[in-house]
Design a protein around this motif. Structure first.
Motif, PDB file in Angstrom:
ATOM      1  N   GLN A  65     -38.160  -5.388  17.004  1.00  0.00           N
ATOM      2  CA  GLN A  65     -38.424  -6.090  15.868  1.00  0.00           C
ATOM      3  C   GLN A  65     -39.948  -6.353  15.739  1.00  0.00           C
ATOM      4  N   ILE A  66     -40.689  -6.533  16.813  1.00  0.00           N
ATOM      5  CA  ILE A  66     -42.016  -6.625  16.726  1.00  0.00           C
ATOM      6  C   ILE A  66     -42.774  -5.494  16.188  1.00  0.00           C
ATOM      7  N   SER A  67     -42.436  -4.079  16.879  1.00  0.00           N
ATOM      8  CA  SER A  67     -42.880  -2.898  16.580  1.00  0.00           C
ATOM      9  C   SER A  67     -42.634  -2.806  14.871  1.00  0.00           C
ATOM     10  N   LEU A  68     -41.762  -3.191  14.544  1.00  0.00           N
ATOM     11  CA  LEU A  68     -41.291  -2.908  12.747  1.00  0.00           C
ATOM     12  C   LEU A  68     -42.079  -3.857  12.195  1.00  0.00           C
ATOM     13  N   THR A  69     -42.271  -5.244  12.469  1.00  0.00           N
ATOM     14  CA  THR A  69     -42.993  -6.138  11.768  1.00  0.00           C
ATOM     15  C   THR A  69     -44.591  -5.700  11.664  1.00  0.00           C
TER      16      THR A  69
ATOM     17  N   TYR B 225     -46.873   2.447  17.812  1.00  0.00           N
ATOM     18  CA  TYR B 225     -45.558   2.113  18.091  1.00  0.00           C
ATOM     19  C   TYR B 225     -45.690   2.696  19.630  1.00  0.00           C
ATOM     20  N   PHE B 226     -46.323   3.691  20.128  1.00  0.00           N
ATOM     21  CA  PHE B 226     -46.409   4.281  21.449  1.00  0.00           C
ATOM     22  C   PHE B 226     -46.940   3.132  22.194  1.00  0.00           C
ATOM     23  N   LEU B 227     -48.061   2.576  21.931  1.00  0.00           N
ATOM     24  CA  LEU B 227     -48.416   1.508  22.737  1.00  0.00           C
ATOM     25  C   LEU B 227     -47.912   0.293  22.702  1.00  0.00           C
TER      26      LEU B 227
END
Length: 368
Positions: free
Chosen positions: A264-268, A322-324
C-alpha cells in the motif's frame, strides 16, 4: 567590405615579450589597430606600456587589478570607440602563449566569416603542458558540451576572434575574471552565434609560471557559470519534493508493519510522485523553455515532446521507487520511515536528472 579587426591584449604584470608581440602584429597588416589594457600592473611595469604607446598601441589603464574579464571588456569598449568600423576583435594573452601566425590566422578568419565566434584550440595531449591545465580543460569541456551541446577542445583559450555585433552585449556581462571567457561561449551560443575552433600551437614557457590563474579560486568561478544554469532544475526539484510531501500527507502513507501495508505504501508513494511530477513538470517546462534553452519554436510541438518525456521519466522514476521500497535488505536496515522515503526520492531524482536535461537540450528545445 569588412574592415580589419582590432587586436585586444589584456595585460597584468606582463613580460617584455608583449612588446615583440605587438611589433609582429603591427607589421602583419592584419589589424586595424591594437588595444592593450593595463589591468593594474603597477608602476614597475610602466616602461612596457610606454613602449607599447610608442609603437602606436592604444593603452587603456586600470588603477587597480580588476580581473581578466573586466580587462577584456575595457578592451572591447576601446575597440568599439576608436575603431567603430572594425569587423570585430581578436583577443590574445600577453605572456607569449600565442604565436603571431596563429593570431593572424584567427584575424583572417574573422574578417571573412560573419556571425561566428572563432576560438584558437590548444591541443592538450602534449605531456609538456602543465597537469592543472590539462585536467582543468578536459573537465570543463565535458561539462560545457553537456550544457551547450557544442563540442570544442579548448574552452579557456585566450585567443579568440569575436564579431563586432557581439561586443556590446559581452561588455554588459557581469563576470569579471577568467570565468568571463566561459560565459562568453555560453552567451554566444544563446545568441545563436556559431562557434568555430581552429587548432593552434600550444606554447608553455617554464611550466606556465607567468600565468596569474589561481587553480582553486578561478576554477570555482568558472564552474559557477554552469551552476547559474542549474537554478531552474533546482527550483523544479524543490517544488517536486515539496508537492510529494504534500500529496503523501493527503493520501495518508501508513506505517509499515506487514507486506500488505508495504504494498500500500508503494502504491501511495507512486501515486503521490505522479501528482507531484505533473505540477513540477509544468513549471519546469515553462522556465526551461523561457530561461534555459530560450526557445522560439512552436510551444505546442515542444510540449507534446516534453509530455512524452515526462511519461518516460515517470516510468523510470517510479520503477526505481518501487525497487527501493520493496528491497528487503533496505527495509531491514532503514525501515520505511519518512526519512527513507525522502532519501529514495533524492536517489531517483539524481538518476533521472541528467537523462531529462540531455533529452531536453538535444530533442525538445534543440536549435533548428
Amino acid at each position: 567590405m569588412n574592415k580589419l579587426p582590432v587586436a585586444v591584449i589584456p595585460a597584468y604584470k606582463p613580460l617584455p615579450i608583449v612588446i615583440n608581440i605587438a611589433k609582429e602584429l603591427m607589421n602583419s597588416n592584419a589589424f586595424q589597430g591594437i588595444v592593450c589594457v593595463n589591468d593594474g600592473s603597477g608602476k614597475e611595469f610602466d616602461y612596457i606600456f610606454s613602449e607599447l604607446k610608442t609603437l602606436g598601441v592604444v593603452v587603456e589603464t586600470h588603477a587597480v587589478n580588476l580581473g581578466k574579464g573586466t580587462a577584456l571588456k575595457t578592451g572591447f569598449n576601446a575597440a568599439l570607440h576608436y575603431f567603430p568600423e572594425s569587423c570585430g576583435v581578436v583577443t590574445l594573452d600577453a605572456d607569449g602563449q600565442h604565436l603571431s601566425k596563429d593570431v593572424i590566422n584567427i584575424a583572417d578568419n574573422l574578417l571573412n566569416i560573419n556571425n561566428v565566434l572563432i576560438t584558437g584550440g590548444r591541443v592538450f595531449d602534449n605531456k609538456n603542458i602543465p597537469l592543472r591545465s590539462r585536467f582543468g580543460n578536459k573537465f570543463t569541456k565535458i561539462i560545457f558540451r553537456l550544457f551547450s551541446g557544442v563540442k570544442i577542445n579548448d574552452t579557456q583559450t585566450g585567443l579568440r576572434g569575436i564579431p563586432a555585433s557581439l561586443l556590446p552585449d559581452l561588455i554588459k556581462l557581469k563576470t569579471t575574471g577568467y570565468d568571463f571567457e566561459l560565459d562568453m561561449l555560453i552567451f554566444a551560443k544563446e545568441k545563436h552565434y556559431a562557434i568555430k575552433e581552429i587548432p593552434i600551437t600550444t606554447v608553455y614557457e617554464n611550466g606556465n609560471s607567468s600565468s596569474h590563474f589561481n587553480p582553486v579560486l578561478d576554477s570555482l568561478r568558472i564552474y559557477f557559470v554552469f551552476f547559474r544554469y542549474l537554478w531552474v532544475a533546482i527550483l523544479s526539484f524543490i517544488i517536486d519534493f515539496t508537492m510529494l510531501e504534500v500529496f503523501m500527507k493527503m493520501l495518508h502513507v501508513p506505517d509499515a508493519q506487514s507486506d500488505s501495508q508495504i504494498a500500500q505504501i508503494s502504491l501511495t508513494v507512486i501515486s503521490a510522485n505522479i501528482l507531484a511530477r505533473l505540477v513540477s513538470s509544468t513549471f519546469n517546462f515553462i522556465l526551461n523553455r523561457r530561461f534555459v534553452f530560450k526557445s522560439n519554436a512552436n510551444i505546442f510541438d515542444e510540449y507534446k515532446k516534453y509530455f512524452v518525456l515526462v511519461i518516460y521519466v515517470l516510468i523510470i522514476n517510479n520503477s526505481v521507487f518501487y525497487f527501493l521500497l520493496n528491497n528487503d535488505a533496505l527495509q531491514d536496515i532503514t525501515g520505511l520511515g519518512t526519512i527513507f522515503l525522502e532519501i529514495t526520492k533524492l536517489i531517483t531524482e539524481l538518476i533521472t536528472f541528467f537523462i531529462t536535461f540531455i533529452i531536453s537540450r538535444t530533442i525538445i528545445f534543440k536549435d533548428k
